[in-house]
Design an enzyme around this catalytic site. Structure first.
Site, PDB file in Angstrom:
ATOM      1  N   GLY A  12       0.774  -1.237   0.000  1.00 22.70           N
ATOM      2  CA  GLY A  12       0.000   0.000   0.000  1.00 22.70           C
ATOM      3  C   GLY A  12       0.805   1.287   0.000  1.00 22.70           C
ATOM      4  N   ASN A  14       1.617   3.006  -2.585  1.00 20.77           N
ATOM      5  CA  ASN A  14       0.944   3.930  -3.516  1.00 20.77           C
ATOM      6  C   ASN A  14      -0.317   4.498  -2.878  1.00 20.77           C
ATOM      7  OD1 ASN A  14       2.129   4.196  -6.391  1.00 20.77           O
ATOM      8  ND2 ASN A  14       2.470   2.066  -5.836  1.00 20.77           N
ATOM      9  N   ARG A  66     -15.589 -17.852 -10.045  1.00 21.37           N
ATOM     10  CA  ARG A  66     -15.146 -16.500 -10.347  1.00 21.37           C
ATOM     11  C   ARG A  66     -16.345 -15.593 -10.651  1.00 21.37           C
ATOM     12  NH1 ARG A  66     -10.434 -13.286 -11.048  1.00 21.37           N
ATOM     13  NH2 ARG A  66      -9.540 -14.986  -9.891  1.00 21.37           N
ATOM     14  N   ASN A 108      -4.769   2.664 -13.470  1.00 18.36           N
ATOM     15  CA  ASN A 108      -3.813   1.715 -12.913  1.00 18.36           C
ATOM     16  C   ASN A 108      -2.423   2.325 -12.960  1.00 18.36           C
ATOM     17  OD1 ASN A 108      -2.851  -0.942 -12.037  1.00 18.36           O
ATOM     18  ND2 ASN A 108      -2.016  -1.147 -14.114  1.00 18.36           N
ATOM     19  N   HIS A 110       1.423   1.285 -13.384  1.00 18.17           N
ATOM     20  CA  HIS A 110       2.259   0.149 -13.808  1.00 18.17           C
ATOM     21  C   HIS A 110       3.728   0.582 -13.705  1.00 18.17           C
ATOM     22  CE1 HIS A 110       3.366  -3.567 -15.782  1.00 18.17           C
ATOM     23  NE2 HIS A 110       4.173  -2.868 -16.545  1.00 18.17           N
ATOM     24  N   ASP A 151      -2.766  -3.768 -19.221  1.00 15.73           N
ATOM     25  CA  ASP A 151      -1.869  -2.604 -19.375  1.00 15.73           C
ATOM     26  C   ASP A 151      -1.986  -1.973 -20.766  1.00 15.73           C
ATOM     27  OD1 ASP A 151       0.635  -4.573 -17.664  1.00 15.73           O
ATOM     28  OD2 ASP A 151      -0.941  -3.308 -16.822  1.00 15.73           O
ATOM     29  N   GLN A 179      10.558   7.711  -7.098  1.00 12.09           N
ATOM     30  CA  GLN A 179      10.748   8.836  -8.030  1.00 12.09           C
ATOM     31  C   GLN A 179       9.620   8.947  -9.057  1.00 12.09           C
ATOM     32  OE1 GLN A 179      14.665   8.852  -9.817  1.00 12.09           O
ATOM     33  NE2 GLN A 179      15.718   8.662  -7.854  1.00 12.09           N
ATOM     34  N   GLU A 181       6.248   6.375  -9.310  1.00  9.97           N
ATOM     35  CA  GLU A 181       4.888   5.939  -8.966  1.00  9.97           C
ATOM     36  C   GLU A 181       4.208   6.870  -7.972  1.00  9.97           C
ATOM     37  OE1 GLU A 181       4.580   1.772  -7.990  1.00  9.97           O
ATOM     38  OE2 GLU A 181       6.352   1.333  -9.154  1.00  9.97           O
TER      39      GLU A 181
HETATM   40  C1  GRF Z   1       3.894  -1.188  -7.191  1.00  6.82           C
HETATM   41  O1  GRF Z   1       5.201  -1.502  -7.595  1.00  6.82           O
HETATM   42  C2  GRF Z   1       3.057  -0.909  -8.411  1.00  6.82           C
HETATM   43  O2  GRF Z   1       3.776  -0.389  -9.493  1.00  6.82           O
HETATM   44  C3  GRF Z   1       2.582  -2.250  -8.801  1.00  6.82           C
HETATM   45  O3  GRF Z   1       2.397  -2.974  -7.599  1.00  6.82           O
HETATM   46  C4  GRF Z   1       3.190  -2.397  -6.586  1.00  6.82           C
HETATM   47  C5  GRF Z   1       2.269  -1.998  -5.476  1.00  6.82           C
HETATM   48  O4  GRF Z   1       3.000  -1.556  -4.411  1.00  6.82           O
HETATM   49  N1  GRF Z   1       1.369  -2.140  -9.576  1.00  6.82           N
HETATM   50  P1  GRF Z   1       2.206  -0.929  -3.142  1.00  6.82           P
HETATM   51  O5  GRF Z   1       1.221  -1.971  -2.661  1.00  6.82           O
HETATM   52  O6  GRF Z   1       1.516   0.310  -3.632  1.00  6.82           O
HETATM   53  O7  GRF Z   1       3.309  -0.650  -2.168  1.00  6.82           O
END
Ligand code: GRF
Length: 211
Positions: A12, A14, A66, A108, A110, A151, A179, A181
């Site tokens: 988490g 991000n 599912r 998303n 990536h 993606d 740097q 995300e």
């Molecule tokens: C990140 O590296 C993101 O790019 C990828 O999954 C990871 C998630 O990390 N999609 P976090 O859970 O946000 O630390």
């Protein structure tokens, strides 16, 4: 006010970047309506709880099929009344009916410069292992809309990061997170919350300020 729901599976960081940016005013006009994880042990859920954000976990493993998971997952998301879904390290395939209902309202993050090192099998450390194996000198991250592909949706923001001498997949992953995300995901949310993004013929146009 843009109601967002953040979908997570892991640490988490991000999500934390979004929470911090909303607190600091870097993201405006936005409310985190909830956090959903497929992993009940995800530390991302702890981060949500620490900030008083409604959180829940729902996993395909808890359902006989599912299709049943997809139905309950969609109900859980709809119940939070989001304007935007943010996938922040979410590792479950988004049901087609959710993509249809939230067309161009799912984004998303990536950890590569799409179209490099993306698509099926490219997630987490695997992305950085492939980048180092190919010997690229520049990597980075991409925020894109989610469509039926993997993606493949329209690109909103990208940010480049240099590969450094002696990098391992772990050191490279950390630098891309720090740097790139954690900067472009909040920035993209703020742009969307303030009407700065539109999609024309599958390409994102950023609306410049009039001043
Ligand atoms: C990140 O590296 C993101 O790019 C990828 O999954 C990871 C998630 O990390 N999609 P976090 O859970 O946000 O630390």
């Amino acid at each position: 006010m843009l109601n967002i729901v953040v979908l997570v599976s892991g640490g988490g960081t991000n999500l934390q970047a979004i929470i911090d940016a909303a607190s600091s005013g870097e993201i405006t006009n936005t409310r985190i309506a909830g956090v959903i994880s497929n992993n009940k042990n995800a530390y991302a859920l702890e981060r949500a709880k620490n900030h008083g954000i409604k959180s829940l976990s729902i996993s395909p493993k808890d359902f006989a099929s599912r299709a049943e998971f997809n139905k309950s997952f969609l109900e859980a998301v709809d119940g939070l009344k989001p304007d935007l879904l943010v996938l922040a390290g979410f590792l479950v395939v988004i049901p087609p009916e959710m993509i249809e209902r939230y067309r161009n309202r799912i984004i998303n993050i990536h950890p590569s410069l799409i179209p490099s090192f993306c698509g099926t099998g490219y997630y987490g450390l695997k992305v950085h292992e492939a980048a180092l194996a190919r010997g690229v000198k520049v990597v980075g991250a991409t925020v894109h809309f989610v469509d039926e592909g993997t993606d493949t949706g329209p690109i909103i923001l990208q940010k480049a990061v240099d590969v450094e001498k002696g990098d391992t997949p772990e050191t490279l992953q950390r630098r891309v997170m720090e740097q790139a995300e954690w900067k472009i995901l909040p920035q993209a949310i703020d742009m969307l919350a303030n009407g700065k993004v539109k999609v024309e013929s599958g390409v994102v146009k950023v609306v410049e300020d009039d001043n």
